[in-house]
Design a protein around this motif. Structure first.
Motif, PDB file in Angstrom:
ATOM      1  N   UNK A 151       0.850  -1.198   0.000  1.00 59.85           N
ATOM      2  CA  UNK A 151       0.000   0.000   0.000  1.00 59.85           C
ATOM      3  C   UNK A 151       0.885   1.247   0.000  1.00 59.85           C
ATOM      4  N   UNK A 152       0.329   2.361  -0.435  1.00 60.64           N
ATOM      5  CA  UNK A 152       1.086   3.622  -0.530  1.00 60.64           C
ATOM      6  C   UNK A 152       1.694   3.978   0.824  1.00 60.64           C
ATOM      7  N   UNK A 154      -8.365  13.086   4.769  1.00 56.36           N
ATOM      8  CA  UNK A 154      -8.666  11.650   4.855  1.00 56.36           C
ATOM      9  C   UNK A 154      -9.026  11.148   3.468  1.00 56.36           C
ATOM     10  N   UNK A 155      -8.796   9.842   3.288  1.00 54.54           N
ATOM     11  CA  UNK A 155      -9.133   9.174   2.026  1.00 54.54           C
ATOM     12  C   UNK A 155     -10.480   8.488   2.236  1.00 54.54           C
ATOM     13  N   UNK A 188      -4.117   2.862  -4.078  1.00 60.76           N
ATOM     14  CA  UNK A 188      -2.837   3.445  -4.532  1.00 60.76           C
ATOM     15  C   UNK A 188      -3.026   4.335  -5.752  1.00 60.76           C
ATOM     16  N   UNK A 189      -3.851   3.881  -6.699  1.00 62.42           N
ATOM     17  CA  UNK A 189      -4.096   4.682  -7.911  1.00 62.42           C
ATOM     18  C   UNK A 189      -4.746   6.016  -7.547  1.00 62.42           C
ATOM     19  N   UNK A 190      -5.716   5.976  -6.619  1.00 58.89           N
ATOM     20  CA  UNK A 190      -6.424   7.228  -6.276  1.00 58.89           C
ATOM     21  C   UNK A 190      -5.459   8.209  -5.598  1.00 58.89           C
ATOM     22  N   UNK A 191      -4.480   7.683  -4.829  1.00 64.07           N
ATOM     23  CA  UNK A 191      -3.488   8.565  -4.185  1.00 64.07           C
ATOM     24  C   UNK A 191      -2.532   9.123  -5.251  1.00 64.07           C
ATOM     25  N   UNK A 216     -11.037   7.436  -8.258  1.00 64.36           N
ATOM     26  CA  UNK A 216     -10.690   6.178  -8.911  1.00 64.36           C
ATOM     27  C   UNK A 216     -11.855   5.214  -8.752  1.00 64.36           C
ATOM     28  N   UNK A 217     -12.509   4.829  -9.874  1.00 65.43           N
ATOM     29  CA  UNK A 217     -13.642   3.901  -9.792  1.00 65.43           C
ATOM     30  C   UNK A 217     -13.319   2.661 -10.616  1.00 65.43           C
TER      31      UNK A 217
END
Ligand code: SF4
Length: 470
Positions: A28-29, A106-107, A148-151, A157-158
């Motif tokens: 994970x990131x 926050x994510x 990770x992609x969304x970060x 990211x969907x």
């Protein structure tokens, strides 16, 4: 970006075969390692079990859980799509998350059954831009990649797939209990009851290999678990997709041989419930005499419109057979009122079936149209007040029989697996009888995790009170 497609979601081909593969760990990131996560799960046991996997993955990546959302660096809502009020709860909660996100970094992510609905994805993309990522029921094991992609991309990211579905073995889990464990035996469903969204959100009916299930139960027993609940949308169809001569009856006998104290299974469907299975329930000492057998309606006209594949006569015949053959059985059910086209006469037939069956309990609902399901296209002109009045009358009858069923245990000694401190009365412990009846227990010593004999001293509609007897 990958969006769900309801046309794809309902495709089933004869050759559909689930690919069974092992979970692959992905790092994970860095920004999340050592941070806290908050996971909120809505809906059924299947979703609760997926919630345990989501927590397991995050813990395996070095995050720790918090029950206080304000401490979290990542928030995941694991959602349910079975009725509109499930949706409302999630969108209501998202409002709170939005406020929090305005105060700290926050994510925010959504997963479970709601993202499997195209309209939900469209709504999130247009109105809930503060949601960072979404994944579905078919790519739970890819959640770290989606996060990770969304970060990395700093944009929504969907990744949601509509597909028959596969089986990912070996995902890390953080189980909610150390005493009673969920064990998937089958995923998805091919029954296509006309009101139900599950065949579209969870894919085709696919069974895990029986040796994987038995191995998992043996492992849980070694870890001290006293009980397993074998999970599936329609457990009676277990094995039909991968075996010619191995079904739920065989599986119950093999799991029974592990010697774990208690074995339960949910949810059953009358269509696939064979005599062999009834015999296995009665003959296997560790299989509990508790059957959840949804009837949904008592009118053959409505059962047909629901595509339930059985008549009320066939249901009653099976019901009576179980009552006859399984000693001290507890049978609960699900009933929907206000299905499109339900007349007063149809509803009276449902009440008659409840009088004939005298269920030990039931989950009752007002029909809730689901996106793209056949029933959603049916004309529904029964006023809401009528449906509410029917639900009220039905609940009165259900509560009466549930109370009578509990009254029959007054003064009796019941074997209870104690799971925790009672939520209702923290001076007491809570647990379940073999028949899955909730008991609040007086005890001077800590009896959590034990199977104890309890004398039932008080009986109410939905619970019992008792004291430990040696
Ligand atoms: S059997 Fe259950 S999960 Fe499957 S379609 Fe019918 S109601 Fe839905």
């Amino acid at each position: 970006m990958h969006l769900p497609d309801m046309i794809e979601a309902k495709k089933r081909t004869k050759t559909n075969e689930a690919n069974i593969y092992d979970y692959v760990f992905t790092k994970i990131d860095e920004s999340l390692v050592g941070k806290k996560y908050f996971v909120r799960t809505y809906g059924c046991q299947m979703n609760e079990h997926d919630g345990e996997r989501i927590k397991g993955v995050l813990e395996s990546e070095g995050l720790t859980e918090t029950d206080n959302i304000e401490e979290a660096s990542i928030v995941i809502l694991n959602t349910c799509a079975v009725r509109e009020n499930a949706h409302d709860k999630v969108f209501g909660y998202l409002g709170l998350v939005k406020k929090l996100k305005e105060t700290k970094n926050i994510l925010v992510g959504i997963c479970g059954c709601m993202p499997q609905e195209k309209s939900v994805c469209d709504l999130i993309m247009s109105k809930y831009k503060y949601v960072d990522f979404m994944f579905g029921t078919h790519n739970l094991d890819q959640m770290v990649n989606v996060i990770n992609e969304s970060i990395k991309n700093k944009k929504q990211e969907i990744e949601v797939y509509s597909m028959p579905g596969n089986i990912c073995e070996g995902m890390p889990e953080k189980k909610d209990s150390k005493i009673s464990a969920w064990v998937d035996i089958q995923l998805g469903c091919d029954k296509f009851c006309t009101y139900c969204i599950i065949p579209y959100t969870r894919g085709m009916q696919r069974s895990r290999r029986h040796e994987d299930i038995v191995k998992e139960v043996e492992e849980l027993k070694k870890q001290g678990y006293k009980e397993v609940t074998l999970l599936g949308q329609n457990v009676n169809a277990y094995g039909k997709d991968i075996y010619d001569d191995y079904n739920l009856a065989n599986l119950l006998r093999d799991v029974d041989k592990t010697g774990i104290d208690r074995i339960r299974f949910v949810t059953s469907h009358p269509w696939d419930f064979t005599d062999e299975m009834i015999n296995a329930i009665e003959e296997c000492p560790h299989v509990m005499p508790y059957i959840h057998l949804p009837i949904q309606a008592g009118s053959n006209k409505i059962l047909k419109l629901m595509n339930r594949s059985y008549t009320k006569e066939e249901y009653l015949n099976l019901y009576n057979k179980i009552r006859e053959k399984v000693a001290n059985s507890t049978i609960t059910t699900d009933i929907i009122v206000g299905f499109p086209g339900e007349t007063n006469e149809d509803f009276e037939e449902t009440l008659e079936m409840v009088d004939k069956c005298k269920f030990d309990g039931a989950y009752t609902f007002i029909y809730s149209p689901r996106e793209n399901t056949p029933a959603a296209k049916l004309k529904d002109d029964t006023p809401k007040e009528i449906k509410e009045e029917r639900l009220h009358r039905l609940n009165e009858k259900i509560n009466k029989y549930s109370n009578e069923s509990n009254q029959r245990l007054l003064g009796k000694i019941e074997e209870v697996l104690v799971l925790n401190i009672s939520e209702k009365d923290t001076s007491k412990y809570m647990g379940y009888t073999r028949g899955m009846k909730l008991v609040n227990i007086e005890s001077n010593e800590n009896i959590i995790g034990q199977i104890v004999n309890v004398e039932i001293t008080e009986a109410k509609s939905f619970s019992l009170d008792g004291k430990v007897v040696k």
